[in-house]
Design a protein around this motif. Structure first.
Motif, PDB file in Angstrom:
ATOM      1  N   ALA A 184       6.732  12.639 -13.384  1.00  0.00           N
ATOM      2  CA  ALA A 184       6.050  12.319 -14.646  1.00  0.00           C
ATOM      3  C   ALA A 184       5.018  13.392 -14.982  1.00  0.00           C
ATOM      4  N   ALA A 185       4.291  13.858 -13.969  1.00  0.00           N
ATOM      5  CA  ALA A 185       3.292  14.909 -14.198  1.00  0.00           C
ATOM      6  C   ALA A 185       3.963  16.213 -14.616  1.00  0.00           C
ATOM      7  N   ILE A 186       5.112  16.512 -14.019  1.00  0.00           N
ATOM      8  CA  ILE A 186       5.867  17.721 -14.380  1.00  0.00           C
ATOM      9  C   ILE A 186       6.329  17.629 -15.826  1.00  0.00           C
ATOM     10  N   PHE A 187       6.868  16.472 -16.200  1.00  0.00           N
ATOM     11  CA  PHE A 187       7.301  16.271 -17.585  1.00  0.00           C
ATOM     12  C   PHE A 187       6.138  16.499 -18.542  1.00  0.00           C
ATOM     13  N   ALA A 188       4.969  15.964 -18.189  1.00  0.00           N
ATOM     14  CA  ALA A 188       3.792  16.097 -19.049  1.00  0.00           C
ATOM     15  C   ALA A 188       3.381  17.556 -19.191  1.00  0.00           C
ATOM     16  N   GLN A 189       3.388  18.275 -18.080  1.00  0.00           N
ATOM     17  CA  GLN A 189       2.988  19.683 -18.114  1.00  0.00           C
ATOM     18  C   GLN A 189       3.976  20.541 -18.888  1.00  0.00           C
ATOM     19  N   LEU A 190       5.249  20.213 -18.782  1.00  0.00           N
ATOM     20  CA  LEU A 190       6.277  20.994 -19.478  1.00  0.00           C
ATOM     21  C   LEU A 190       6.463  20.548 -20.926  1.00  0.00           C
ATOM     22  N   GLY A 191       5.950  19.361 -21.257  1.00  0.00           N
ATOM     23  CA  GLY A 191       6.099  18.852 -22.608  1.00  0.00           C
ATOM     24  C   GLY A 191       7.496  18.342 -22.888  1.00  0.00           C
TER      25      GLY A 191
END
Length: 216
Positions: A184-191
């Motif tokens: 989820a954090a990766i998705f947020a950082q990558l947009g």
């Protein structure tokens, strides 16, 4: 320990729809509802871990009631929810101390990802629309390379090979819940809000090299 959520919105139909989405989150144990700020503040404070709070309500709005609700349930994370997509609304939510911001038009996956981030103590603001600096579910065009931790890069590398969370957890010696938080954090950082989009974005940024394996 699984979380206890409070949905605060004066529209019963929206609360019902949101509840159906939130119930699918594996870390949610119980869901309560309130139709006003008064009802929300009357809820037992020790029973709340996360609040999804509508901005536009009769009487006292979510923005005006944010501080009051924060005083009532001090340990709870509070994510504001709004039908407005105006950048000013996102800025206002952040400046008043909200832990995140969700559009009512958000997809089910976006809502579940935001809950994962909030429960992990991370902010969830759509910075591409003017949200809080350094936090977000989406990244603006031309944004710098995301600041992923070493462990998140490990997860991303395995994610790019097409491995599911269960296998990533086994390979890295982590729990599935921890992997879910990292994803989820990766998705947020990558947009992004999907694995395929994460793969394409990570490739474009040079963060991982895809590897293809025969299915086993």
């Amino acid at each position: 320990m699984r979380a206890r959520l409070l949905l605060v919105d004066d529209h019963t139909l929206f609360r019902t729809g949101l509840r159906l989405i939130v119930e699918d989150h594996p870390d949610v144990a119980a869901i309560s509802e309130a139709g006003s700020m008064a009802d929300a503040c009357a809820h037992p404070r020790e029973d709340i871990d996360l609040v999804l709070l509508d901005i536009q309500m009769p009487g006292m709005s979510g923005l005006d009631g944010l501080r009051l609700l924060r005083q009532h349930c001090r340990k709870a994370r509070i994510v504001l929810v709004s039908a407005s997509v105006a950048p000013d609304a996102v800025h206002e939510a952040w400046s008043r101390g909200a832990d995140g911001f969700l559009f009512k038009s958000a997809s089910g996956d976006d809502i579940l990802n935001a809950i994962t981030l909030a429960l992990a103590g991370q902010p969830c603001f759509p910075i591409s629309l003017g949200g809080a600096p350094g936090a977000g579910n989406a990244r603006p065009a031309g944004a710098p390379t995301p600041a992923l931790t070493a462990r998140q890069l490990d997860v991303l590398e395995l994610l790019c090979t097409g491995k599911p969370n269960k296998v990533i957890a086994r390979d890295l010696g982590l729990s599935e819940n921890t992997v879910r938080v990292h994803v989820a954090a990766i998705f947020a950082q990558l947009g992004v809000n999907s694995r395929s989009a994460a793969l394409l974005t990570a490739q474009r940024m040079g963060l991982c090299t895809p590897q293809f394996h025969d299915a086993t």
